[in-house]
Design a protein around this motif. Structure first.
Motif, PDB file in Angstrom:
ATOM      1  N   MET A   1      -4.130  -3.021  -2.211  1.00  0.00           N
ATOM      2  CA  MET A   1      -4.730  -1.717  -2.481  1.00  0.00           C
ATOM      3  C   MET A   1      -3.600  -0.714  -2.643  1.00  0.00           C
ATOM      4  SD  MET A   1      -7.659   0.259  -0.309  1.00  0.00           S
ATOM      5  CE  MET A   1      -6.969  -0.114   1.305  1.00  0.00           C
ATOM      6  N   ARG A   2      -3.776   0.201  -3.588  1.00  0.00           N
ATOM      7  CA  ARG A   2      -2.769   1.234  -3.806  1.00  0.00           C
ATOM      8  C   ARG A   2      -3.433   2.605  -3.869  1.00  0.00           C
ATOM      9  NH1 ARG A   2       1.967   2.235  -3.355  1.00  0.00           N
ATOM     10  NH2 ARG A   2       2.530   2.861  -5.460  1.00  0.00           N
TER      11      ARG A   2
ATOM     12  N   TRP B   1       0.817  -1.221   0.000  1.00  0.00           N
ATOM     13  CA  TRP B   1       0.000   0.000   0.000  1.00  0.00           C
ATOM     14  C   TRP B   1       0.847   1.265   0.000  1.00  0.00           C
ATOM     15  CZ3 TRP B   1      -4.542   2.782   0.351  1.00  0.00           C
ATOM     16  CH2 TRP B   1      -4.514   3.953   1.122  1.00  0.00           C
TER      17      TRP B   1
ATOM     18  N   GLU C   1      -8.036  -6.351   0.596  1.00  0.00           N
ATOM     19  CA  GLU C   1      -7.694  -4.918   0.649  1.00  0.00           C
ATOM     20  C   GLU C   1      -7.219  -4.538   2.041  1.00  0.00           C
ATOM     21  OE1 GLU C   1     -11.912  -3.311  -0.081  1.00  0.00           O
ATOM     22  OE2 GLU C   1     -11.028  -1.766   1.146  1.00  0.00           O
TER      23      GLU C   1
ATOM     24  N   VAL D   1      -7.937   5.557  -4.323  1.00  0.00           N
ATOM     25  CA  VAL D   1      -7.286   4.252  -4.254  1.00  0.00           C
ATOM     26  C   VAL D   1      -7.856   3.365  -5.347  1.00  0.00           C
ATOM     27  CG1 VAL D   1      -6.797   4.316  -1.770  1.00  0.00           C
ATOM     28  CG2 VAL D   1      -8.985   3.387  -2.560  1.00  0.00           C
TER      29      VAL D   1
ATOM     30  N   HIS E   1      -8.124  -1.050  -5.850  1.00  0.00           N
ATOM     31  CA  HIS E   1      -7.867  -2.206  -4.994  1.00  0.00           C
ATOM     32  C   HIS E   1      -8.712  -3.401  -5.382  1.00  0.00           C
ATOM     33  CE1 HIS E   1     -11.640  -1.617  -2.612  1.00  0.00           C
ATOM     34  NE2 HIS E   1     -11.435  -0.339  -2.847  1.00  0.00           N
TER      35      HIS E   1
END
Ligand SMILES: [Cu+2]
Length: 741
Positions: A719-720, A513, A714, A705, A707
């Motif tokens: 998730m980013r 993340w 998540e 985000v 994800h």
């Protein structure tokens, strides 16, 4: 720091002890569940309360299941923990004040939360201001340490409007949480009335998008799976005044829910007292944790009991007419393959006519016929929505079915999806293979509702993003990071335990993340070895402690190719913008993974705590190559999958051929979608520099985000964060931060 080392003593309830189809489906559009936006602020309070979830007769003296819920004015006695349904109107903003009255984890009676928070995950961590020490520890916690214990302070929460075109400060992302005591907030916290910590947020949603059923649910970093599980989800229907389908389902003199039926499907587990049970560590005498590193986290929550609209295996009594069923898969991890059958007469039921999906109507209705050879079931992964018209006329009992046997008149909504999808265990025929029952009553009725015609458009044709100038292609991987089987001391019980091993965390583009990679272990204090880490080179500091790799420009259309290297399907979800699924295609997983692994330089493998390589896969390293140097014309830092593609390019299923915000990325396949960071309604041939959102997508300094919507994933790194670079000044926007929202 208060924490608890007590294992839940709950005993799981045998789902076969729950009577099926005895209670009527809760109507989420009933007067005490529907909130029509009238232009004044709606207050929704997150509350701990009893909800009548279990079927009548399940447990003696049942007073209800302790759940959490978003409760609006006049809704205290609402039947379901789910809800409310907010009825908004396109282009007319809806202001909601979300108040967190969930109290403390020390005193909550929601045992599924109390005994399942995992402080080894990268999570909100309110009492340490997000330091997450136990997420950085290079060893499992041991009994007596905080990392081995559940969180015991003010409960953090944050509502996210899933599917909404909304400014970043209203997105309710993982870092925008606020605690019930109003003392602590995450770095992304925002409220229209100021940024000082409070136990509420005021979000003014703009509703300038296509009419659709979107939904709101909790999104707290590292605790989403629990907050949603315990009840924090509702629906949000944006009505388009130009809609020609939905209004035909209003029946004169009848309430809205007469023929329009939201159906939120969720799997759950209960204990023998009828309370929510969540599998964590070895609760109930069964070992749920696969690794000691995350004692309270399971890779996928797969429940043994089906709830619809907050009720176990309900039934719905229907007339011989058409119904508009609005499906939401609100489960943590379970997928559903849905069809209507009569288990008594062994006949197929009426077809499912899909008219809309996540972000709006399809161009034309799509018939999913259970008797057809292909596309005969409606597949839904977590987070997906479909509007389905079902016509029960001619499906009453005593009517003789195609096989010569009279219908029972009781139609089972059946589930055949394996869990995890698609390669896991088949659903249990007596329990998870059943969703709910429709009981057809009465004779023929006059039905003036929209009758699905597969040849006629039901909307202005969807803007086709293949006609838009393509700004960028990204090729991004999905990765599972595995822990090995081991004998280790259970951090919760202190007992030597044989752990089977399994996923330690799941990643998008092999990146955690925060965009850091682990570089080694600092053993300065040998009792407290801490991972050292550094930002992945080339990633951009977002000002909130994270390093970004996806920074699209507003107005741009991008092709995202999701290369799933894991064993399971993942529902990939983007915030801010709806996208259009283009295709899926198999690739040679072995050969591609070999080429992918070969591309890694030497580095540190945190799962083995040693330096490895070059030429071997490094867990959580990020992509093996430089993200921003295109390979085969694609960004993302991964070897091009093109030479490894095999088999036909599979088009989106017809019911997926609309605006989607959540889509299945199957294992062993590349899933391609086009996403334009712009409103749905702009002509696709418009130059990207002229495609503007009504608000600044960077206003307030935050982002969004993307994800996996398996919420257990998540919660553990899949998730980013991303940010959108605006292409227009804030002052020229229709909606401006601090003024309009
Ligand atoms: Cu996933």
């Amino acid at each position: 720091m208060r924490a608890q080392a007590v294992q839940s003593t709950q005993i799981p309830l045998n789902p076969k002890n729950i009577p099926q189809f005895v209670d009527e489906l809760p109507d989420l559009l009933a007067g005490d569940s529907l909130l029509v936006d009238s232009g004044t602020q709606i207050d929704l309070t997150m509350t701990e309360r009893l909800s009548m979830v279990l079927s009548t007769g399940t447990v003696p003296n049942y007073q209800g299941t302790v759940t959490w819920a978003y409760i609006g004015s006049g809704q205290a006695n609402r039947a379901s923990y789910l809800g409310p349904v907010v009825l908004a109107t396109k282009n007319s903003p809806t202001q909601i004040k979300f108040i967190n009255n969930l109290g403390s984890a020390a005193s909550t009676q929601v045992l599924a939360y109390k005994y399942s928070t995992d402080q080894t995950l990268h999570w909100a961590d309110p009492m340490h201001d997000g330091m997450n020490m136990w997420n950085h520890m290079a060893r499992p916690p041991v009994k007596g340490e905080e990392g081995a214990e559940n969180y015991l302070d003010a409960i953090p929460a944050v509502p996210h409007l899933h599917g909404g075109y909304i400014p970043p400060v209203l997105d309710g992302g993982p870092d925008a949480w606020f605690t019930s005591d109003g003392v602590k907030v995450g770095s992304g916290y925002y409220s229209r009335d100021g940024l000082s910590p409070k136990n509420y947020c005021i979000y003014n949603y703009l509703n300038d998008q296509e009419g659709a059923l979107i939904w709101f649910h909790d999104h707290t970093l590292g605790a989403t799976r629990l907050n949603v599980y315990c009840g924090l989800a509702g629906a949000y229907l944006i009505l388009d005044p130009g809609d020609t389908v939905l209004p035909t389902f209003f029946v004169e003199g009848q309430p809205l829910g007469y023929t329009i039926t939201p159906l939120v499907i969720q799997d759950r587990m209960f204990d023998t007292n009828g309370q929510l049970f969540f599998p964590a560590d070895s609760a109930g005498g069964l070992l749920w944790a696969l690794n000691p590193e995350h004692p309270y986290w399971v890779p996928e929550f797969i429940g043994d009991t089906i709830c619809v609209n907050g009720k176990t295996w309900p039934r719905k009594t229907v007339e011989q007419r058409r119904y508009l069923l609005m499906f939401i898969n609100g489960s943590n991890a379970r997928s559903y393959e849905l069809s209507l059958v009569d288990p008594v007469s062994k006949n197929f039921g009426p077809p499912l006519w899909v008219v809309a999906t996540d972000g709006g109507y399809l161009n034309k209705p799509v018939r999913i016929d259970p008797a057809a050879a292909v596309n005969n079931k409606l597949l839904m992964m977590p987070g997906e929505r479909y509007w389905v018209i079902v016509d029960f006329a001619g499906y009453a009992g005593t009517v003789v079915g195609p096989n010569g046997v009279p219908y029972s008149g009781k139609w089972l909504l059946k589930n055949t999806a394996k869990a995890p999808y698609p390669g896991g265990a088949s659903p249990q025929g007596a329990t998870t293979g059943k969703i709910m029952q429709f009981v057809v009553t009465g004779g023929a009725v006059v039905d003036t509702s929209y009758n699905p015609d597969p040849t006629a458009f039901i909307r202005p044709v969807i803007n086709d993003l293949t006609l838009a100038p393509l700004a960028k292609t990204r090729q991004l991987t999905l990765n599972e990071i595995m822990g090995m089987p081991q004998n280790a001391i259970d951090p919760v019980t202190g007992v030597l335990t044989a752990y089977p091993g399994g996923p330690l965390e799941i990643l998008v583009n092999n990146t955690k993340w925060d965009g850091y990679r682990i570089t080694g272990v600092d053993n300065t204090d040998p009792m407290m070895p801490i991972y050292t880490k550094s930002p992945i080179p080339g990633f951009i500091d977002d000002g909130h402690g994270n390093y970004l790799s996806e920074i699209p420009t507003e107005g741009d259309t991008e092709l995202w190719e999701i290369v799933n290297t894991t064993a399971d399907a993942h529902p990939i979800h983007t915030h801010l913008a709806q996208f259009q699924l283009q295709s899926r295609q198999a690739y040679d997983t072995k050969k591609y993974f070999a080429a992918y692994s070969t591309a890694f330089p030497a580095g540190f493998d945190f799962t083995m705590k040693m330096n490895v390589g070059p030429g071997v896969f490094i867990p959580a390293y990020g992509p093996p190559l430089a993200y921003d140097t295109p390979i085969g014309g694609k960004y993302g830092g991964n070897p091009d999958v093109t030479p490894f593609l095999k088999g036909p390019v599979k088009a989106a299923l017809p019911q997926e051929a609309g605006w989607k915000d959540t889509v299945m990325a199957p294992p062993g396949m590349v899933t391609r979608f086009l996403i334009r960071w712009a409103p749905q309604g702009i002509d696709p041939t418009t130059p990207s520099t002229n495609c503007h959102l009504s608000f600044d997508p960077s206003a307030g300094g935050g982002g969004y985000v993307w994800h996996c919507h398996i919420v257990d994933h998540e919660d553990n790194e899949m998730m980013r964060p991303d940010m959108i670079t605006p292409n227009q000044d804030e002052p020229s926007r229709q909606y401006r931060i601090g003024l309009d929202y």
